[in-house]
Write a protein that holds these residues in place. Structure first.
Motif, PDB file in Angstrom:
ATOM      1  N   LYS A 229       0.804  -1.220   0.000  1.00 12.05           N
ATOM      2  CA  LYS A 229       0.000   0.000   0.000  1.00 12.05           C
ATOM      3  C   LYS A 229       0.844   1.280   0.000  1.00 12.05           C
ATOM      4  N   ASP A 230       2.141   1.134   0.181  1.00 12.91           N
ATOM      5  CA  ASP A 230       2.992   2.326   0.220  1.00 12.91           C
ATOM      6  C   ASP A 230       4.343   2.009  -0.432  1.00 12.91           C
ATOM      7  N   GLN A 231       5.175   3.005  -0.542  1.00 14.04           N
ATOM      8  CA  GLN A 231       6.499   2.828  -1.140  1.00 14.04           C
ATOM      9  C   GLN A 231       7.575   2.611  -0.082  1.00 14.04           C
ATOM     10  N   LEU A 232       7.163   2.358   1.141  1.00 14.86           N
ATOM     11  CA  LEU A 232       8.107   2.153   2.230  1.00 14.86           C
ATOM     12  C   LEU A 232       8.520   0.695   2.307  1.00 14.86           C
ATOM     13  N   THR A 233       9.703   0.470   2.842  1.00 16.41           N
ATOM     14  CA  THR A 233      10.155  -0.902   3.095  1.00 16.41           C
ATOM     15  C   THR A 233      10.331  -1.077   4.600  1.00 16.41           C
ATOM     16  N   ARG A 234      10.335  -2.312   5.016  1.00 17.52           N
ATOM     17  CA  ARG A 234      10.456  -2.617   6.435  1.00 17.52           C
ATOM     18  C   ARG A 234      11.579  -3.616   6.651  1.00 17.52           C
ATOM     19  N   LYS A 235      12.313  -3.425   7.732  1.00 20.14           N
ATOM     20  CA  LYS A 235      13.405  -4.329   8.098  1.00 20.14           C
ATOM     21  C   LYS A 235      13.175  -4.767   9.545  1.00 20.14           C
ATOM     22  N   VAL A 236      12.912  -6.055   9.737  1.00 16.87           N
ATOM     23  CA  VAL A 236      12.625  -6.588  11.072  1.00 16.87           C
ATOM     24  C   VAL A 236      13.881  -6.514  11.939  1.00 16.87           C
ATOM     25  N   GLN A 237      13.712  -5.990  13.148  1.00 13.03           N
ATOM     26  CA  GLN A 237      14.808  -5.897  14.113  1.00 13.03           C
ATOM     27  C   GLN A 237      14.777  -7.043  15.119  1.00 13.03           C
ATOM     28  N   SER A 238      13.578  -7.362  15.617  1.00 13.06           N
ATOM     29  CA  SER A 238      13.477  -8.438  16.608  1.00 13.06           C
ATOM     30  C   SER A 238      12.094  -9.075  16.568  1.00 13.06           C
ATOM     31  N   LEU A 239      12.084 -10.359  16.898  1.00 20.56           N
ATOM     32  CA  LEU A 239      10.844 -11.126  16.998  1.00 20.56           C
ATOM     33  C   LEU A 239      10.898 -11.921  18.296  1.00 20.56           C
ATOM     34  N   ASP A 240       9.900 -11.728  19.134  1.00 22.53           N
ATOM     35  CA  ASP A 240       9.792 -12.470  20.388  1.00 22.53           C
ATOM     36  C   ASP A 240       8.597 -13.399  20.258  1.00 22.53           C
ATOM     37  N   VAL A 241       8.853 -14.701  20.156  1.00 18.94           N
ATOM     38  CA  VAL A 241       7.817 -15.696  19.889  1.00 18.94           C
ATOM     39  C   VAL A 241       7.495 -16.448  21.168  1.00 18.94           C
ATOM     40  N   SER A 242       6.193 -16.479  21.526  1.00 17.43           N
ATOM     41  CA  SER A 242       5.736 -17.188  22.726  1.00 17.43           C
ATOM     42  C   SER A 242       4.535 -18.050  22.378  1.00 17.43           C
ATOM     43  N   PRO A 243       4.540 -19.305  22.830  1.00 14.00           N
ATOM     44  CA  PRO A 243       3.396 -20.169  22.535  1.00 14.00           C
ATOM     45  C   PRO A 243       2.168 -19.769  23.345  1.00 14.00           C
ATOM     46  N   THR A 244       1.015 -20.019  22.784  1.00 12.15           N
ATOM     47  CA  THR A 244      -0.253 -19.742  23.457  1.00 12.15           C
ATOM     48  C   THR A 244      -1.241 -20.843  23.068  1.00 12.15           C
ATOM     49  N   LYS A 245      -2.437 -20.775  23.589  1.00 17.17           N
ATOM     50  CA  LYS A 245      -3.422 -21.833  23.374  1.00 17.17           C
ATOM     51  C   LYS A 245      -3.878 -21.889  21.914  1.00 17.17           C
ATOM     52  N   ALA A 246      -3.856 -23.094  21.354  1.00 17.50           N
ATOM     53  CA  ALA A 246      -4.274 -23.304  19.970  1.00 17.50           C
ATOM     54  C   ALA A 246      -5.754 -23.644  19.899  1.00 17.50           C
ATOM     55  N   SER A 247      -6.305 -23.480  18.701  1.00 11.16           N
ATOM     56  CA  SER A 247      -7.740 -23.721  18.528  1.00 11.16           C
ATOM     57  C   SER A 247      -8.065 -25.150  18.111  1.00 11.16           C
ATOM     58  N   GLY A 248      -7.130 -25.887  17.528  1.00 13.61           N
ATOM     59  CA  GLY A 248      -7.418 -27.236  17.045  1.00 13.61           C
ATOM     60  C   GLY A 248      -6.429 -28.259  17.577  1.00 13.61           C
ATOM     61  N   ASP A 249      -6.750 -29.541  17.387  1.00 14.39           N
ATOM     62  CA  ASP A 249      -5.900 -30.626  17.881  1.00 14.39           C
ATOM     63  C   ASP A 249      -4.543 -30.690  17.187  1.00 14.39           C
ATOM     64  N   GLN A 250      -4.515 -30.399  15.904  1.00 14.53           N
ATOM     65  CA  GLN A 250      -3.267 -30.471  15.150  1.00 14.53           C
ATOM     66  C   GLN A 250      -2.663 -29.088  14.909  1.00 14.53           C
ATOM     67  N   ASP A 251      -3.055 -28.126  15.737  1.00 17.03           N
ATOM     68  CA  ASP A 251      -2.581 -26.752  15.587  1.00 17.03           C
ATOM     69  C   ASP A 251      -1.641 -26.373  16.725  1.00 17.03           C
ATOM     70  N   ILE A 252      -0.847 -25.381  16.443  1.00 15.06           N
ATOM     71  CA  ILE A 252      -0.004 -24.747  17.444  1.00 15.06           C
ATOM     72  C   ILE A 252      -0.121 -23.251  17.187  1.00 15.06           C
ATOM     73  N   GLN A 253      -0.153 -22.466  18.236  1.00 12.58           N
ATOM     74  CA  GLN A 253      -0.352 -21.022  18.065  1.00 12.58           C
ATOM     75  C   GLN A 253       0.708 -20.264  18.845  1.00 12.58           C
ATOM     76  N   PHE A 254       1.181 -19.187  18.244  1.00 14.49           N
ATOM     77  CA  PHE A 254       2.186 -18.337  18.868  1.00 14.49           C
ATOM     78  C   PHE A 254       1.711 -16.889  18.886  1.00 14.49           C
ATOM     79  N   MET A 255       2.131 -16.175  19.912  1.00 12.43           N
ATOM     80  CA  MET A 255       2.022 -14.719  19.942  1.00 12.43           C
ATOM     81  C   MET A 255       3.416 -14.211  19.614  1.00 12.43           C
TER      82      MET A 255
END
Length: 183
Positions: free
Chosen positions: A116-142
């Motif tokens: 939607k724009d002419q800007l670019t993004r460069k990821v600096q950090s990602l903090d991944v934490s597991p949370t409750k999933a909705s299905g039996d064969q699923d895994i969910q992260f925040m």
């Protein structure tokens, strides 16, 4: 008439020095009465004790027991890869086809392929934490992501946000992106 109402409001016929408390010099103190507990009440209190220590659900351990540590680590790596590709508008459709469910691939085509724009993004950090999933064969992260917004290669500002990513385990044992949303 107004004068009469004001007079009635401010003067109620009592002595101005009267505090309005009757017997203000007569104080009495009584000890609190404690009821004796029956044995059944004491046993009930013991049964309803609140657990001591960490009472939060350990989704790392739960997912590890369910899928195995290797699968959980692979899912976490995929979540990081997907978040970085999503935020940096990675348009490599072959990569997205390999890791996406069919409904999510449609979302990718609509969102990532049409910046939607002419800007670019460069990821600096990602903090991944597991949370409750909705299905039996699923895994969910925040995922808490922080990235730089760039214009013509120069940093304009830093942004951060929280995302929820759901992965599903295929019959072949591979993880696929099922859903990605900003929280």
């Amino acid at each position: 008439m107004l004068g009469f109402m004001i007079k009635m409001f401010f003067y109620d016929g009592k002595n101005k020095d009267d505090t309005g408390f009757e017997g203000e010099n007569e104080y009495s103190y009584t000890e609190p009465v404690e009821e004796e507990r029956t044995d059944s009440e004491t046993e009930t209190d013991k049964d309803q004790q609140i657990p001591v220590g960490n009472t939060e659900i350990d989704y790392d351990a739960e997912y590890g027991a369910k899928f195995g540590e290797d699968k959980v680590q692979a899912a976490e790596k995929l979540a990081e890869k997907v978040m970085q590709a999503w935020l940096e508008n990675n348009t490599d459709m072959e990569m997205w086809k390999e890791i996406s469910t069919a409904p999510f691939l449609i979302v990718v085509q609509n969102e990532v392929m049409a910046p939607k724009d002419q800007l670019t993004r460069k990821v600096q950090s990602l903090d991944v934490s597991p949370t409750k999933a909705s299905g039996d064969q699923d895994i969910q992260f925040m995922v808490y992501a922080t990235w730089d917004v760039l214009s013509a290669g120069k940093k304009v500002r830093e942004q951060s946000n929280m995302y929820k990513i759901s992965l599903t385990l295929s019959e072949s044992g591979e993880w696929f992106v099922k859903e990605l949303s900003r929280v």
